[in-house]
Design an enzyme around this catalytic site. Structure first.
Site, PDB file in Angstrom:
ATOM      1  CG  ASN A 118      -1.817   1.125   1.359  1.00  0.00           C
ATOM      2  OD1 ASN A 118      -1.410   2.262   1.129  1.00  0.00           O
ATOM      3  ND2 ASN A 118      -3.056   0.893   1.725  1.00  0.00           N
ATOM      4  CG  HIS A 126       0.948   6.012   4.967  1.00  0.00           C
ATOM      5  ND1 HIS A 126       0.107   7.010   5.406  1.00  0.00           N
ATOM      6  CD2 HIS A 126       0.370   4.853   5.348  1.00  0.00           C
ATOM      7  CE1 HIS A 126      -0.905   6.471   6.059  1.00  0.00           C
ATOM      8  NE2 HIS A 126      -0.783   5.165   6.031  1.00  0.00           N
ATOM      9  CG  HIS A 171      -8.366   4.073   1.315  1.00  0.00           C
ATOM     10  ND1 HIS A 171      -8.525   3.931   2.672  1.00  0.00           N
ATOM     11  CD2 HIS A 171      -9.595   4.393   0.829  1.00  0.00           C
ATOM     12  CE1 HIS A 171      -9.789   4.171   2.991  1.00  0.00           C
ATOM     13  NE2 HIS A 171     -10.457   4.464   1.886  1.00  0.00           N
ATOM     14  NE  ARG A 190      -9.354   8.337   4.493  1.00  0.00           N
ATOM     15  CZ  ARG A 190      -9.472   7.418   5.454  1.00  0.00           C
ATOM     16  NH1 ARG A 190      -8.650   6.420   5.518  1.00  0.00           N
ATOM     17  NH2 ARG A 190     -10.414   7.530   6.360  1.00  0.00           N
ATOM     18  NE  ARG A 211      -7.568  11.488   5.581  1.00  0.00           N
ATOM     19  CZ  ARG A 211      -8.019  10.774   6.612  1.00  0.00           C
ATOM     20  NH1 ARG A 211      -7.221   9.947   7.240  1.00  0.00           N
ATOM     21  NH2 ARG A 211      -9.260  10.889   7.017  1.00  0.00           N
ATOM     22  CD  GLU A 231      -7.068  -0.307   1.378  1.00  0.00           C
ATOM     23  OE1 GLU A 231      -7.295   0.714   2.050  1.00  0.00           O
ATOM     24  OE2 GLU A 231      -6.190  -1.113   1.660  1.00  0.00           O
ATOM     25  CB  THR A 238      -9.433   1.621   7.420  1.00  0.00           C
ATOM     26  OG1 THR A 238      -9.049   2.278   6.214  1.00  0.00           O
ATOM     27  CG2 THR A 238     -10.790   1.005   7.259  1.00  0.00           C
ATOM     28  CD  GLU A 240      -7.017  -6.132   3.385  1.00  0.00           C
ATOM     29  OE1 GLU A 240      -7.296  -5.765   2.220  1.00  0.00           O
ATOM     30  OE2 GLU A 240      -6.332  -5.450   4.169  1.00  0.00           O
ATOM     31  CG  HIS A 294      -5.364  -1.803   9.456  1.00  0.00           C
ATOM     32  ND1 HIS A 294      -4.941  -1.222  10.621  1.00  0.00           N
ATOM     33  CD2 HIS A 294      -5.914  -0.815   8.725  1.00  0.00           C
ATOM     34  CE1 HIS A 294      -5.240   0.070  10.588  1.00  0.00           C
ATOM     35  NE2 HIS A 294      -5.825   0.349   9.449  1.00  0.00           N
TER      36      HIS A 294
HETATM   37  N1  PXP Z   1      -5.811  -3.060   4.390  1.00  0.00           N
HETATM   38  C1  PXP Z   1      -6.741  -2.081   4.471  1.00  0.00           C
HETATM   39  C2  PXP Z   1      -8.130  -2.412   4.080  1.00  0.00           C
HETATM   40  C3  PXP Z   1      -6.399  -0.784   4.885  1.00  0.00           C
HETATM   41  O1  PXP Z   1      -7.342   0.180   4.955  1.00  0.00           O
HETATM   42  C4  PXP Z   1      -5.052  -0.508   5.203  1.00  0.00           C
HETATM   43  C5  PXP Z   1      -4.658   0.872   5.615  1.00  0.00           C
HETATM   44  O2  PXP Z   1      -4.734   1.737   4.528  1.00  0.00           O
HETATM   45  C6  PXP Z   1      -4.112  -1.559   5.079  1.00  0.00           C
HETATM   46  C7  PXP Z   1      -4.519  -2.819   4.702  1.00  0.00           C
HETATM   47  C8  PXP Z   1      -2.660  -1.345   5.356  1.00  0.00           C
HETATM   48  O3  PXP Z   1      -2.487  -1.051   6.691  1.00  0.00           O
HETATM   49  P1  PXP Z   1      -1.060  -0.530   7.189  1.00  0.00           P
HETATM   50  O4  PXP Z   1      -0.810   0.773   6.509  1.00  0.00           O
HETATM   51  O5  PXP Z   1      -1.243  -0.427   8.656  1.00  0.00           O
HETATM   52  O6  PXP Z   1      -0.068  -1.577   6.777  1.00  0.00           O
END
Ligand code: PXP
Length: 246
Positions: free
Chosen positions: A7, A10, A43, A45, A49, A70, A101, A151, A191
């Site tokens: 992901n 960030h 994601h 949003r 953001r 996402e 999330t 998931e 997550h």
């Molecule tokens: N899966 C989902 C559905 C999420 O919303 C997120 C956070 O964006 C992640 C996985 C990844 O989580 P993390 O950034 O804590 O690894």
């Protein structure tokens, strides 16, 4: 062995801290693929953001593995997904004020809305995954609304403070992963996973993919720091005659 989905939200968070053009999540996605990631996750949003519509469009054109978008199950997001056609859409709950999330999608209480969203996405040729807490009722409901995958939200496992609580949360993930697999759902998890808690989740045989973002981006900042500083010193201490003419 599960596949890794990276992901890159960030990377965009860092870019948006200055509202400029770098670091680009698209570049980060390409590097993640070069390193072996089998899926790129973003994601989009409601408040944009971090990831922007532009990022999603370019990622769709450039990534060579799979794109997992996402999204909240809103009209706007369903329309964007139908246009962009990610390989997978993961439906997540979304509140404006949350940092990330915070909980799984409540499929049981929102069955009609989720079912309609799953149907619309599948009609657009997109595979649908539902991000849910490790709860038997949510697994069964996910199957009933026609999801292809789930998931499992690993947040409670990751945040558990005592070894006993960690074991208890892990057990919940193990049990629901088995149940989901038996129902014919593809099983993913994510997550809060980081370098010290991922192993026990990766060992669950039914889990086919892990979605990890924050810990990888955070580590990239640190493991890349030395090189970034060295490169800047080399640049600023270059003798004048060697400076590129601009
Ligand atoms: N899966 C989902 C559905 C999420 O919303 C997120 C956070 O964006 C992640 C996985 C990844 O989580 P993390 O950034 O804590 O690894």
């Amino acid at each position: 062995m599960p596949r890794l989905g990276v992901n890159v939200d960030h990377v965009a968070t860092l870019r948006e801290a200055r509202k400029i053009t770098y670091p680009d999540p698209v570049t980060a996605a390409a590097l993640a693929e070069l390193a072996g990631a089998e899926c790129i996750v973003v994601h989009l949003r409601e408040d944009r953001r971090h990831i922007k519509d532009r990022d999603l469009r370019i990622l769709r054109e450039t990534i060579t593995t799979t794109l997992n978008m996402e999204m909240a199950a809103t009209e706007e997001m369903l329309q964007i997904a139908a246009q962009i056609k990610p390989d997978v859409s993961t439906l997540v709950p979304e509140k404006r004020e949350e940092l990330t999330t915070e909980g799984g999608l409540d499929v049981l209480s929102n069955r009609t809305r989720v079912e309609a969203a799953v149907k619309a996405l599948k009609e657009a040729g997109i595979m649908v995954s539902l991000f849910i807490d490790p709860d038997m009722g949510q697994i069964q409901a996910s199957h009933e609304v026609g999801a292809d995958a789930i998931e499992i939200h690993t947040g409670a496992y990751c945040e558990a403070k005592t070894p006993h609580d960690v074991d208890e949360e892990l057990q919940k993930v193990i049990v629901v992963a088995r149940k989901a697999h038996d129902l014919g759902l593809e099983v993913k998890a994510g997550h809060g996973l980081h370098y010290f808690n991922v192993r026990r989740i990766a060992d669950i045989p039914e889990i086919e993919e892990l979605s990890i973002g924050h810990s990888i981006v955070a580590r990239a900042v640190l493991v890349g720091m030395e090189r970034a500083v060295r490169e800047m010193i080399t640049l600023i201490q270059r003798p004048p005659c060697e400076r590129p003419q601009r």
